[in-house]
Enzyme design. Structure first.
Site, short mmCIF file in Angstrom:
data_model
loop_
_atom_site.label_atom_id
_atom_site.label_comp_id
_atom_site.label_asym_id
_atom_site.label_seq_id
_atom_site.Cartn_x
_atom_site.Cartn_y
_atom_site.Cartn_z
N ASP A 1 0.83 -1.21 0.00
CA ASP A 1 0.00 0.00 0.00
C ASP A 1 0.87 1.26 0.00
O ASP A 1 1.98 1.26 0.51
CB ASP A 1 -0.91 -0.01 1.23
CG ASP A 1 -2.06 0.98 1.10
OD1 ASP A 1 -2.36 1.42 -0.04
OD2 ASP A 1 -2.66 1.33 2.13
N HIS B 1 2.87 3.76 -8.94
CA HIS B 1 2.65 2.34 -9.26
C HIS B 1 3.88 1.76 -9.97
O HIS B 1 4.27 0.63 -9.73
CB HIS B 1 1.39 2.17 -10.12
CG HIS B 1 0.12 2.56 -9.41
ND1 HIS B 1 -0.16 2.13 -8.13
CD2 HIS B 1 -0.93 3.34 -9.78
CE1 HIS B 1 -1.34 2.62 -7.75
NE2 HIS B 1 -1.82 3.37 -8.72
N LEU C 1 10.38 -20.52 -4.88
CA LEU C 1 9.35 -19.68 -4.26
C LEU C 1 8.01 -19.79 -5.00
O LEU C 1 7.97 -19.69 -6.22
CB LEU C 1 9.84 -18.22 -4.33
CG LEU C 1 8.87 -17.15 -3.85
CD1 LEU C 1 8.81 -17.12 -2.33
CD2 LEU C 1 9.30 -15.77 -4.36
C1 IPE Z 1 -5.29 -2.53 -0.29
O1 IPE Z 1 -4.97 -1.22 -0.53
C2 IPE Z 1 -5.32 -3.30 -1.57
C3 IPE Z 1 -4.04 -3.51 -2.21
C4 IPE Z 1 -2.88 -3.20 -1.72
C5 IPE Z 1 -4.10 -4.14 -3.49
P1 IPE Z 1 -6.11 -0.10 -0.68
O2 IPE Z 1 -5.41 1.18 -0.88
O3 IPE Z 1 -7.08 -0.51 -1.70
O4 IPE Z 1 -6.80 -0.18 0.74
P2 IPE Z 1 -7.74 0.84 1.51
O5 IPE Z 1 -8.84 1.21 0.57
O6 IPE Z 1 -6.91 2.03 1.88
O7 IPE Z 1 -8.20 0.09 2.71
C1 IPE Z 2 -1.32 0.38 -3.51
O1 IPE Z 2 -1.14 1.76 -3.49
C2 IPE Z 2 -1.60 -0.14 -4.90
C3 IPE Z 2 -2.98 -0.60 -5.11
C4 IPE Z 2 -3.93 -0.60 -4.23
C5 IPE Z 2 -3.29 -1.10 -6.42
P1 IPE Z 2 -2.36 2.76 -3.50
O2 IPE Z 2 -2.69 3.06 -4.93
O3 IPE Z 2 -3.47 2.27 -2.68
O4 IPE Z 2 -1.70 4.04 -2.84
P2 IPE Z 2 -2.36 4.98 -1.74
O5 IPE Z 2 -2.80 4.10 -0.62
O6 IPE Z 2 -3.50 5.68 -2.41
O7 IPE Z 2 -1.28 5.90 -1.33
MG MG Z 3 -3.99 2.49 -0.71
#
Ligand code: IPE
Ligand code: IPE
Ligand code: MG
Length: 280
Positions: free
Chosen positions: A33, A50, A144
Site C-alpha cells: 500500500d 505504481h 518460491l
Molecule cells: C489494499 O490497498 C489493496 C491492495 C494493496 C491491493 P487499498 O489502498 O485498496 O486499501 P484501503 O482502501 O486504503 O483500505
Molecule cells: C497500492 O497503493 C496499490 C494498489 C492498491 C493497487 P495505492 O494506490 O493504494 O496508494 P495509496 O494508498 O493511495 O497511497
Molecule cells: Mg492504498
C-alpha cells in the site's frame, strides 16, 4: 540471470545471519500500500507511484527467493479497487501486463512458481492469457511460490467457498456434519498454501482491507510507515528479524510454549545422537 550469483557479499552475510538466527516465515503475505501517497508527496502522478512500486516487487521477490522463503503472496489489486477511476485501473492492468511480460523468463530461471488468487475472469482478456501462460510455464518449479492476489477479496473467496460447499451438499458429496475448519479451508483458493506466518502492510494503515481474512487468523502482523515504493530488501530483513523475536502462542501460555520448545530441542538432540550411531 541466477539471483544467487547476483548478491553482494554484504547482502549475503545479512541473509545468512537472518537464516541462522531463527525461523523464517514459511509464508509471507504483503499488502503493498501507499503507491499513490508516495507519488503525491513527490508531486508525481499516481502512475509514477505504481511504476516505482514494481521496482519494490522485483526486489522483494528476489530477496524472498534468495532467503529461501517458500510462499510469498502479494496483494496487488482488490475487488474494491475496481471502484477507482477507470484511467487508474487501466494503468494498473497495463503495468501488470508489462511486469509479467518482462519478468517471466527471469522468474522461471529462478524456479519461481507463479500462482494467482482472486476473480481472474474479471481481468482483461490479454492479462488472463498472460497469467494462464505464466502459471503453466512455471507450474513444475520448486522454488518460491509467488501468489498474486488480483481482483481478490477475502469475503468474496469465503462466499464462493460457501456456494461450492452448498452445491456439493446438494450433489450428495458432502453432508452438513462434515463441515469443519479443514473442509472449509479446502474450498478456498488458498487451499494449497499454508496460512501466512507474517503479514506486512506498508504505509501505516492499520487494517486488512479484505485480504486473506480467514487465513490471517493467527499470523503475525508487521506494519511500517514506509510507502510501498520505498520498501526494499533491507526493510524486508527488518520485518523478518522483528518476526523472529515474537512468541507465537496460538492461545497457549508462555510457559507451555517454553516446555514445547524444550521438548522439541531434546527430541532433535536424541534423533541426532541415534542417527550418528546408525550403521550406514
Ligand atoms: C489494499 O490497498 C489493496 C491492495 C494493496 C491491493 P487499498 O489502498 O485498496 O486499501 P484501503 O482502501 O486504503 O483500505
Ligand atoms: C497500492 O497503493 C496499490 C494498489 C492498491 C493497487 P495505492 O494506490 O493504494 O496508494 P495509496 O494508498 O493511495 O497511497
Ligand atoms: Mg492504498
Amino acid at each position: 540471470m541466477n539471483w544467487l550469483n547476483q548478491q553482494s557479499s554484504q547482502d549475503n552475510d545479512i541473509q545468512n545471519n537472518i537464516i541462522q538466527s531463527g525461523k523464517l516465515p514459511r509464508h509471507l503475505a504483503v499488502i503493498m500500500d501507499g503507491n499513490g501517497r508516495w507519488a503525491v508527496e513527490r508531486k508525481f502522478s499516481r502512475t509514477a507511484g505504481h511504476r516505482e512500486g514494481i521496482e519494490s516487487v522485483r526486489d522483494i521477490v528476489k530477496a524472498s527467493s534468495q532467503l529461501g522463503i517458500q510462499y510469498l503472496t502479494l496483494y496487488a489489486f482488490s475487488i474494491e479497487n475496481w471502484k477507482r477511476p477507470v484511467s487508474e485501473v487501466s494503468v494498473l492492468m497495463k503495468l501488470l501486463e508489462h511486469f509479467l511480460k518482462a519478468e517471466l523468463n527471469e522468474l522461471h530461471e529462478n524456479k519461481v512458481r507463479i500462482n494467482t488468487i482472486g476473480k481472474i475472469s474479471s481481468l482483461p482478456q490479454n492479462v488472463q492469457k498472460l497469467l494462464h501462460d505464466s502459471i503453466e510455464k512455471t507450474k513444475d518449479n520448486e522454488g518460491l511460490t509467488l501468489t498474486l492476489a488480483l481482483s481478490y477479496s477475502g469475503r468474496w473467496d469465503i462466499v464462493r467457498s460457501v456456494q461450492m460447499i452448498a452445491l456439493d451438499i446438494r450433489r450428495g458429496k458432502v453432508s452438513p456434519e462434515d463441515i469443519s475448519e479443514d473442509l472449509f479451508s479446502s474450498y478456498l483458493q488458498t487451499s494449497k498454501i499454508p496460512d501466512p506466518d507474517l503479514l506486512i502492510r506498508t504505509s501505516g494503515e492499520m487494517r486488512l482491507s479484505n485480504f486473506l481474512i480467514w487465513e490471517l487468523a493467527y499470523s503475525e502482523i508487521y506494519i511500517t510507515d514506509k510507502f510501498w515504493p520505498e520498501f526494499r530488501r533491507t526493510d524486508l530483513y527488518e520485518s523478518i528479524m522483528n518476526y523472529q523475536k515474537r512468541e507465537r502462542r496460538f492461545g497457549k501460555t508462555s510457559d507451555q510454549i517454553a516446555i514445547e520448545n524444550n521438548n522439541k530441542e531434546s527430541e532433535s538432540y536424541i534423533s541426532r545422537v541415534v542417527n550418528a550411531f546408525k550403521i550406514k
